[in-house]
Design a protein around this motif. Structure first.
Motif, PDB file in Angstrom:
ATOM      1  N   PHE A  23     -11.259  40.345  29.658  1.00 13.58           N
ATOM      2  CA  PHE A  23     -12.326  39.364  29.853  1.00 13.58           C
ATOM      3  C   PHE A  23     -12.447  38.904  31.298  1.00 13.58           C
ATOM      4  N   ILE A  24     -11.409  39.045  32.076  1.00 14.23           N
ATOM      5  CA  ILE A  24     -11.495  38.663  33.483  1.00 14.23           C
ATOM      6  C   ILE A  24     -12.064  39.799  34.334  1.00 14.23           C
ATOM      7  N   TYR A  25     -11.618  41.028  34.078  1.00 17.81           N
ATOM      8  CA  TYR A  25     -11.968  42.127  34.984  1.00 17.81           C
ATOM      9  C   TYR A  25     -12.926  43.173  34.428  1.00 17.81           C
ATOM     10  N   VAL A  26     -13.174  43.205  33.132  1.00 17.59           N
ATOM     11  CA  VAL A  26     -14.056  44.220  32.563  1.00 17.59           C
ATOM     12  C   VAL A  26     -15.306  43.585  31.969  1.00 17.59           C
ATOM     13  N   ASP A  27     -15.145  42.815  30.924  1.00 20.33           N
ATOM     14  CA  ASP A  27     -16.264  42.167  30.243  1.00 20.33           C
ATOM     15  C   ASP A  27     -16.436  40.764  30.821  1.00 20.33           C
ATOM     16  N   ASN A  28     -16.784  40.704  32.102  1.00 16.64           N
ATOM     17  CA  ASN A  28     -16.750  39.437  32.851  1.00 16.64           C
ATOM     18  C   ASN A  28     -18.128  38.799  33.014  1.00 16.64           C
ATOM     19  N   GLN A  68     -10.228  27.187  18.560  1.00 16.33           N
ATOM     20  CA  GLN A  68     -10.119  27.672  17.185  1.00 16.33           C
ATOM     21  C   GLN A  68      -9.203  28.892  17.091  1.00 16.33           C
ATOM     22  N   GLY A  69      -8.090  28.825  17.813  1.00 12.61           N
ATOM     23  CA  GLY A  69      -7.081  29.871  17.743  1.00 12.61           C
ATOM     24  C   GLY A  69      -7.315  31.086  18.619  1.00 12.61           C
ATOM     25  N   GLU A  70      -8.338  31.048  19.456  1.00  9.24           N
ATOM     26  CA  GLU A  70      -8.665  32.185  20.318  1.00  9.24           C
ATOM     27  C   GLU A  70      -8.630  31.771  21.795  1.00  9.24           C
ATOM     28  N   ALA A  71      -8.082  32.633  22.632  1.00  4.30           N
ATOM     29  CA  ALA A  71      -8.093  32.407  24.084  1.00  4.30           C
ATOM     30  C   ALA A  71      -9.500  32.696  24.588  1.00  4.30           C
ATOM     31  N   VAL A  72     -10.229  31.626  24.975  1.00  4.73           N
ATOM     32  CA  VAL A  72     -11.630  31.779  25.373  1.00  4.73           C
ATOM     33  C   VAL A  72     -11.853  31.562  26.865  1.00  4.73           C
ATOM     34  N   GLY A  73     -10.785  31.220  27.585  1.00  3.99           N
ATOM     35  CA  GLY A  73     -10.903  30.977  29.013  1.00  3.99           C
ATOM     36  C   GLY A  73      -9.599  30.461  29.566  1.00  3.99           C
ATOM     37  N   TYR A  74      -9.662  29.992  30.800  1.00  7.00           N
ATOM     38  CA  TYR A  74      -8.461  29.415  31.408  1.00  7.00           C
ATOM     39  C   TYR A  74      -8.838  28.394  32.470  1.00  7.00           C
ATOM     40  N   LEU A  75      -7.866  27.550  32.778  1.00  3.84           N
ATOM     41  CA  LEU A  75      -7.971  26.540  33.824  1.00  3.84           C
ATOM     42  C   LEU A  75      -6.949  26.852  34.899  1.00  3.84           C
ATOM     43  N   SER A  76      -7.233  26.397  36.096  1.00  7.28           N
ATOM     44  CA  SER A  76      -6.262  26.575  37.180  1.00  7.28           C
ATOM     45  C   SER A  76      -6.334  25.368  38.111  1.00  7.28           C
ATOM     46  N   CYS A  77      -5.338  25.262  38.953  1.00 10.49           N
ATOM     47  CA  CYS A  77      -5.384  24.301  40.045  1.00 10.49           C
ATOM     48  C   CYS A  77      -4.831  24.994  41.280  1.00 10.49           C
ATOM     49  N   GLY A  90     -10.129  24.608  38.790  1.00  8.89           N
ATOM     50  CA  GLY A  90     -11.096  25.640  38.460  1.00  8.89           C
ATOM     51  C   GLY A  90     -11.066  25.885  36.966  1.00  8.89           C
ATOM     52  N   ILE A  91     -12.167  26.388  36.452  1.00  5.22           N
ATOM     53  CA  ILE A  91     -12.265  26.697  35.021  1.00  5.22           C
ATOM     54  C   ILE A  91     -13.093  27.954  34.839  1.00  5.22           C
ATOM     55  N   THR A  92     -12.696  28.754  33.856  1.00  2.78           N
ATOM     56  CA  THR A  92     -13.446  29.941  33.469  1.00  2.78           C
ATOM     57  C   THR A  92     -13.525  29.973  31.950  1.00  2.78           C
ATOM     58  N   ILE A  93     -14.738  29.995  31.416  1.00  2.00           N
ATOM     59  CA  ILE A  93     -14.973  30.245  29.994  1.00  2.00           C
ATOM     60  C   ILE A  93     -15.598  31.635  29.953  1.00  2.00           C
ATOM     61  N   PHE A  94     -14.942  32.565  29.293  1.00  2.00           N
ATOM     62  CA  PHE A  94     -15.300  33.975  29.401  1.00  2.00           C
ATOM     63  C   PHE A  94     -16.701  34.352  28.921  1.00  2.00           C
ATOM     64  N   ALA A  95     -17.046  34.029  27.687  1.00  2.00           N
ATOM     65  CA  ALA A  95     -18.273  34.563  27.079  1.00  2.00           C
ATOM     66  C   ALA A  95     -19.302  33.467  26.807  1.00  2.00           C
ATOM     67  N   SER A  96     -20.561  33.822  26.933  1.00  2.00           N
ATOM     68  CA  SER A  96     -21.652  32.862  26.729  1.00  2.00           C
ATOM     69  C   SER A  96     -21.687  32.321  25.298  1.00  2.00           C
ATOM     70  N   THR A  97     -21.086  33.012  24.359  1.00  3.54           N
ATOM     71  CA  THR A  97     -21.034  32.505  22.982  1.00  3.54           C
ATOM     72  C   THR A  97     -20.242  31.199  22.906  1.00  3.54           C
ATOM     73  N   HIS A  98     -19.437  30.912  23.932  1.00  2.00           N
ATOM     74  CA  HIS A  98     -18.644  29.683  23.958  1.00  2.00           C
ATOM     75  C   HIS A  98     -19.185  28.647  24.943  1.00  2.00           C
ATOM     76  N   TRP A  99     -20.284  28.941  25.607  1.00  2.00           N
ATOM     77  CA  TRP A  99     -20.878  28.009  26.549  1.00  2.00           C
ATOM     78  C   TRP A  99     -21.740  27.003  25.788  1.00  2.00           C
ATOM     79  N   GLY A 100     -21.864  25.806  26.329  1.00  5.83           N
ATOM     80  CA  GLY A 100     -22.717  24.790  25.729  1.00  5.83           C
ATOM     81  C   GLY A 100     -22.101  24.090  24.523  1.00  5.83           C
ATOM     82  N   LYS A 101     -20.818  24.277  24.282  1.00  3.17           N
ATOM     83  CA  LYS A 101     -20.129  23.654  23.147  1.00  3.17           C
ATOM     84  C   LYS A 101     -19.168  22.554  23.582  1.00  3.17           C
ATOM     85  N   GLN A 102     -19.229  22.174  24.841  1.00  5.62           N
ATOM     86  CA  GLN A 102     -18.350  21.157  25.441  1.00  5.62           C
ATOM     87  C   GLN A 102     -16.877  21.598  25.484  1.00  5.62           C
TER      88      GLN A 102
END
Length: 187
Positions: A23-28, A68-77, A90-102
């Motif tokens: 999700f970071i380097y292929v399906d990004n 909900q039990g799935e790794a959907v992104g990550y945070l960093s400092c 910094g924050i990364t939420i991988f897929a648009s299916t998880h965007w807009g859900k707070q």
């Protein structure tokens, strides 16, 4: 490790290494909104394991966002300037299916609270660009102040965008969190 409703921040699990790398380097899909004017520096699975994945497993300067039990992104400092205690997130939420859900807002609430407890800093910052209105809205909703706008310095797909710096001070954050807890306990 840290929980807010349906969001958990936690260390990465060994068995997630390939999933996270993918999700970071292929399906990004996320990269179209996260500083796309800077090319993504591809890392092999070996390089990923030795660098970012190691940080995610250690869970000190980066953590997995579990929804909900799935790794959907990550945070960093990271230190913008450690000698002056200038810490950024910094924050990364991988897929648009998880965007807009707070998910990002909840994750950043946990992360910033943790960082203020862990680090002796008076301010935590976040940098984004005017081409990412969701991140701008998230930063404002968290109570971060727009502290700087450098106009038309990000050139992407033939258009200029602004670079934006947001920040929150320790006492502001504590006050915001106390107010939020009071509102949650009343409802």
């Amino acid at each position: 490790m840290f929980t807010f409703d349906d969001i958990r921040l936690r260390p990465a699990k060994t068995e997630e290494r390939d999933h996270l790398w993918h999700f970071i380097y292929v399906d990004n899909e996320w990269k179209a909104h996260d500083a796309p004017y800077f090319p993504l520096e591809h890392q092999s699975k070996f390089q990923f394991r030795r660098h970012l994945f190691k940080r995610l497993k250690e869970a000190k300067t980066a953590m997995v966002i579990d929804y909900q039990g799935e790794a959907v992104g990550y945070l960093s400092c990271y230190w913008e300037e450690q000698s002056t205690r200038w810490l950024e997130v910094g924050i990364t939420i991988f897929a648009s299916t998880h965007w807009g859900k707070q998910i990002g807002r909840k994750a950043l609430t946990l992360w910033i609270s943790h960082l203020f407890e862990y680090y002796d800093v008076e301010r935590i910052g976040l940098t984004t660009w005017s081409g990412n209105p969701r991140m701008m809205k998230c930063a404002s909703a968290l109570g971060m102040q727009e502290e700087g706008r450098i106009r038309k310095v990000r050139f992407y797909q033939g258009e200029y965008f602004d670079s934006l710096r947001y920040g929150v001070l320790r006492d502001e954050w504590q006050s915001l969190q106390q107010s939020a807890c009071g509102l949650r306990s009343v409802g």
